[in-house]
Write an enzyme that holds these catalytic residues in place. Sequence first.
Site, mmCIF file in Angstrom:
data_model
loop_
_atom_site.group_PDB
_atom_site.id
_atom_site.type_symbol
_atom_site.label_atom_id
_atom_site.label_comp_id
_atom_site.label_asym_id
_atom_site.label_seq_id
_atom_site.Cartn_x
_atom_site.Cartn_y
_atom_site.Cartn_z
ATOM 1 N N TYR A 66 0.687 -1.089 -0.033
ATOM 2 C CA TYR A 66 -0.043 0.034 0.019
ATOM 3 C C TYR A 66 0.966 1.182 -0.032
ATOM 4 C CZ TYR A 66 -3.857 -2.819 1.101
ATOM 5 O OH TYR A 66 -5.117 -3.872 1.014
ATOM 6 N N SER A 159 -6.310 -14.217 1.159
ATOM 7 C CA SER A 159 -7.078 -13.099 0.629
ATOM 8 C C SER A 159 -7.423 -13.583 -0.858
ATOM 9 C CB SER A 159 -6.477 -11.543 0.754
ATOM 10 O OG SER A 159 -7.270 -10.881 -0.043
ATOM 11 N N ASN A 160 -8.607 -13.403 -1.149
ATOM 12 C CA ASN A 160 -9.032 -13.660 -2.698
ATOM 13 C C ASN A 160 -8.923 -15.026 -2.927
ATOM 14 O OD1 ASN A 160 -9.459 -10.709 -3.171
ATOM 15 N ND2 ASN A 160 -7.298 -10.388 -3.068
ATOM 16 N N TRP A 226 -13.397 -6.345 1.571
ATOM 17 C CA TRP A 226 -12.584 -5.241 1.121
ATOM 18 C C TRP A 226 -13.488 -4.436 -0.024
ATOM 19 C CZ3 TRP A 226 -11.061 -4.857 -4.002
ATOM 20 C CH2 TRP A 226 -10.794 -6.196 -4.868
ATOM 21 N N SER A 227 -13.088 -3.226 -0.204
ATOM 22 C CA SER A 227 -14.049 -2.178 -1.092
ATOM 23 C C SER A 227 -15.584 -2.386 -0.504
ATOM 24 C CB SER A 227 -13.754 -2.292 -2.522
ATOM 25 O OG SER A 227 -12.525 -2.018 -2.687
ATOM 26 N N GLY A 236 -15.540 3.330 -8.065
ATOM 27 C CA GLY A 236 -16.001 4.503 -7.191
ATOM 28 C C GLY A 236 -16.871 3.921 -6.381
ATOM 29 N N ASP A 241 -24.155 8.228 -5.840
ATOM 30 C CA ASP A 241 -23.582 8.234 -7.374
ATOM 31 C C ASP A 241 -25.223 7.881 -8.066
ATOM 32 O OD1 ASP A 241 -23.452 7.283 -9.943
ATOM 33 O OD2 ASP A 241 -21.074 6.689 -9.344
#
Length: 317
Positions: A66, A159-160, A226-227, A236, A241
């Site tokens: 990061y 992760s993932n 995450w996100s 976004g 939105d």
Amino acid sequence: MKLKLTIGKKGDRMMYKIDLGKSGMCVPTVAVGCMRISNMSEKEVSSFIDTALQNGADFFDHADIYGGGMSETVFGKALAPSMRDNIFIQTKCGIRKGMFDFSYEHIINSVNGSLERLSTDYIDVLLLHRPDALMEPEEVARAFDELKTSGKVRHFGVSNQNPYQMQLLQSALDMPLCVNQLQFSVMHAPMIQSGINVNMYNDSAVNRDGGVLDYCRLNKITIQPWSPMQYGFFEGCFIDDEKFPELNKTLEAVGDKYGVSKTTVAFAWILRHPAKMQPVTGTTNLARLADCIKASEIQMTREEWYEIYRAAGNVLP
Ligand SMILES: NC(=O)c1ccc[n+]([C@@H]2O[C@H](COP(=O)([O-])OP(=O)(O)OC[C@H]3O[C@@H](n4cnc5c(N)ncnc54)[C@H](OP(=O)(O)O)[C@@H]3O)[C@@H](O)[C@H]2O)c1
């Protein structure tokens, strides 16, 4: 859904907690993501940490990559040494430029780099960031054993990854994988869609993850979304939105009922799932950070959960 209500370690605020996989650690239901803090000043990061702690969130998520390492560096500088044992630090390794790398050397070197940047001598949880097609489970096990024995890392996760990737890795490990960090939000919910549309011909029925949600529940592995506020792959934030009028209208209506913001409701939607996920915040805005963490206090109804799911454009079979 039963969650524990505990006083934050600093005694600042009540905070709901969950067990992190089989680690034996009791952690806040919301984790604080540090991917976007790399350009903040030490003073700003100090306020960021304080805001999280004042709201009872003492679990911070990092990765070696990061900000090219700057997120860990500025965090390490901003955190008072006396506070280290009052918080949890999770970081990740395994992503390199143009490749993924779960080799012994990369894992060990990456952890040593993170320890130095974070100014600490231990990491609470280490995750393998993205699947490495060339993974040798025994090689990862050798690295994990060494990190655990030396006290550099206390617990491990991924992760993932899909269930078979986790099972393959777990088959070589002496310690349990506690976490799988996966993209998940009300606008990115293939794990839910495929479960609802089993055996149908529509696109939502496509099983993209091998049933990872149920696998993690069955094996007591905590999913960390995450996100949690994004649509697409970092396209976004869906809040306000205009592409998502129905979703925003519904989030607002549910928020009005509980006296909270749309951001809080979007987090509460994730927390309402009985898998007891631990979503990872991404905001660097202190008011929004407090809003995300506050979701821990909302227990939405089944009707509201499905209403939000449908408002995100999902059709029930
Ligand atoms: N394991 C993985 O592969 C992986 C991948 C990506 C991320 N992560 C982890 O997950 C964490 C969260 O990911 P993310 O940063 O993409 O999370 P996110 O919360 O979905 O997105 C945060 C971004 O949305 C913006 N935003 C705008 N309005 C917002 C609102 N109302 N509420 C919240 N955010 C709003 C934020 O801007 P402001 O800062 O201005 O609020 C920020 O730029 C990261 O910090 C990292 O720790 C892991």
